[in-house]
Design a protein around this motif. Sequence first.
Motif, PDB file in Angstrom:
ATOM      1  N   ALA A  64       0.809  -1.219   0.000  1.00 54.69           N
ATOM      2  CA  ALA A  64       0.000   0.000   0.000  1.00 54.69           C
ATOM      3  C   ALA A  64       0.846   1.274   0.000  1.00 54.69           C
ATOM      4  CB  ALA A  64      -0.922   0.008   1.225  1.00 54.69           C
ATOM      5  N   VAL A  65       2.130   1.140   0.310  1.00 53.04           N
ATOM      6  CA  VAL A  65       3.021   2.295   0.362  1.00 53.04           C
ATOM      7  C   VAL A  65       3.133   2.901  -1.033  1.00 53.04           C
ATOM      8  CG1 VAL A  65       5.432   3.024   0.667  1.00 53.04           C
ATOM      9  CG2 VAL A  65       4.359   1.542   2.363  1.00 53.04           C
ATOM     10  N   SER A  66       2.911   4.209  -1.115  1.00 48.74           N
ATOM     11  CA  SER A  66       3.007   4.881  -2.412  1.00 48.74           C
ATOM     12  C   SER A  66       3.880   6.123  -2.279  1.00 48.74           C
ATOM     13  CB  SER A  66       1.612   5.304  -2.878  1.00 48.74           C
ATOM     14  OG  SER A  66       1.120   6.340  -2.047  1.00 48.74           O
ATOM     15  N   GLU A  67       4.335   6.618  -3.418  1.00 53.94           N
ATOM     16  CA  GLU A  67       5.134   7.853  -3.432  1.00 53.94           C
ATOM     17  C   GLU A  67       4.374   8.992  -2.743  1.00 53.94           C
ATOM     18  OE1 GLU A  67       8.157   8.733  -4.167  1.00 53.94           O
ATOM     19  OE2 GLU A  67       8.823   6.831  -4.997  1.00 53.94           O
ATOM     20  N   GLU A  68       3.051   9.011  -2.937  1.00 51.78           N
ATOM     21  CA  GLU A  68       2.244  10.082  -2.351  1.00 51.78           C
ATOM     22  C   GLU A  68       2.294  10.025  -0.821  1.00 51.78           C
ATOM     23  OE1 GLU A  68      -2.298  11.743  -1.994  1.00 51.78           O
ATOM     24  OE2 GLU A  68      -1.906  10.145  -3.449  1.00 51.78           O
ATOM     25  N   THR A 104      -6.122  -3.735  11.240  1.00 51.14           N
ATOM     26  CA  THR A 104      -7.292  -4.291  10.563  1.00 51.14           C
ATOM     27  C   THR A 104      -8.552  -3.527  10.965  1.00 51.14           C
ATOM     28  OG1 THR A 104      -7.458  -5.978  12.298  1.00 51.14           O
ATOM     29  CG2 THR A 104      -6.357  -6.627  10.258  1.00 51.14           C
ATOM     30  N   GLY A 105      -8.365  -2.422  11.716  1.00 53.47           N
ATOM     31  CA  GLY A 105      -9.490  -1.561  12.054  1.00 53.47           C
ATOM     32  C   GLY A 105     -10.310  -2.010  13.250  1.00 53.47           C
ATOM     33  N   ILE A 146       0.145  10.487  14.474  1.00 59.27           N
ATOM     34  CA  ILE A 146      -1.227  10.829  14.094  1.00 59.27           C
ATOM     35  C   ILE A 146      -1.394  10.774  12.573  1.00 59.27           C
ATOM     36  CG2 ILE A 146      -2.942  12.709  14.113  1.00 59.27           C
ATOM     37  CD1 ILE A 146      -1.684  13.410  16.955  1.00 59.27           C
ATOM     38  N   LYS A 147      -0.348  11.198  11.828  1.00 59.08           N
ATOM     39  CA  LYS A 147      -0.394  11.087  10.363  1.00 59.08           C
ATOM     40  C   LYS A 147      -0.533   9.638   9.937  1.00 59.08           C
ATOM     41  CE  LYS A 147       2.158  14.936   8.296  1.00 59.08           C
ATOM     42  NZ  LYS A 147       3.347  15.264   7.504  1.00 59.08           N
ATOM     43  N   LEU A 148       0.188   8.748  10.639  1.00 57.06           N
ATOM     44  CA  LEU A 148       0.117   7.321  10.303  1.00 57.06           C
ATOM     45  C   LEU A 148      -1.284   6.789  10.548  1.00 57.06           C
ATOM     46  CD1 LEU A 148       1.735   4.790   9.380  1.00 57.06           C
ATOM     47  CD2 LEU A 148       2.072   4.280  11.794  1.00 57.06           C
ATOM     48  N   GLU A 149      -1.917   7.249  11.631  1.00 56.77           N
ATOM     49  CA  GLU A 149      -3.290   6.833  11.936  1.00 56.77           C
ATOM     50  C   GLU A 149      -4.225   7.192  10.781  1.00 56.77           C
ATOM     51  OE1 GLU A 149      -6.888   7.344  15.204  1.00 56.77           O
ATOM     52  OE2 GLU A 149      -4.991   8.342  15.575  1.00 56.77           O
ATOM     53  N   LYS A 150      -4.049   8.380  10.204  1.00 63.06           N
ATOM     54  CA  LYS A 150      -4.874   8.795   9.071  1.00 63.06           C
ATOM     55  C   LYS A 150      -4.686   7.868   7.878  1.00 63.06           C
ATOM     56  CE  LYS A 150      -5.544  13.672  10.120  1.00 63.06           C
ATOM     57  NZ  LYS A 150      -4.556  14.136  11.103  1.00 63.06           N
ATOM     58  N   MET A 151      -3.459   7.383   7.682  1.00 66.89           N
ATOM     59  CA  MET A 151      -3.154   6.484   6.577  1.00 66.89           C
ATOM     60  C   MET A 151      -3.873   5.145   6.743  1.00 66.89           C
ATOM     61  SD  MET A 151       0.556   5.216   5.258  1.00 66.89           S
ATOM     62  CE  MET A 151       0.615   3.440   5.162  1.00 66.89           C
ATOM     63  N   LEU A 152      -4.031   4.696   7.990  1.00 64.24           N
ATOM     64  CA  LEU A 152      -4.737   3.445   8.251  1.00 64.24           C
ATOM     65  C   LEU A 152      -6.134   3.511   7.674  1.00 64.24           C
ATOM     66  CD1 LEU A 152      -3.833   2.736  12.000  1.00 64.24           C
ATOM     67  CD2 LEU A 152      -2.654   1.972   9.963  1.00 64.24           C
TER      68      LEU A 152
END
Length: 103
Positions: free
Chosen positions: A12-16, A73-74, A97-103
């Motif tokens: 799921a990791v992307s350049e964006e 897995t939410g 917190i940014k990582l949480e948004k990515m989840l």
Amino acid sequence: PVAETFRVIQGAVSEEYVRTTQGVFQFELSGDEGGTWYIDLKTKGGSAGFGKPPVTADVVMSMSSADFVKMFTGKLKPTLAFMSGKLRIKGNVALAIKLEKML
């Protein structure tokens, strides 16, 4: 389950994500499949996997491997995990917190 979760993250990791996050996350997991894992969202292309990150981590998160899988897995909200003491964060909390948004 932990290795599988990191395989999914790697896919799921992307350049964006790398461009917008600019952080390296290290996970210290206890229990089954425990150990040190990482998600690198700073180095070109990004990466995730077992072991220490290729560059120094901005955030180190400690939790059980079971809670880690629930979180990704939410089934467990990161904020709740943190508030209840299941998740410990050292370093840059804003990046966590940014990582949480990515989840």
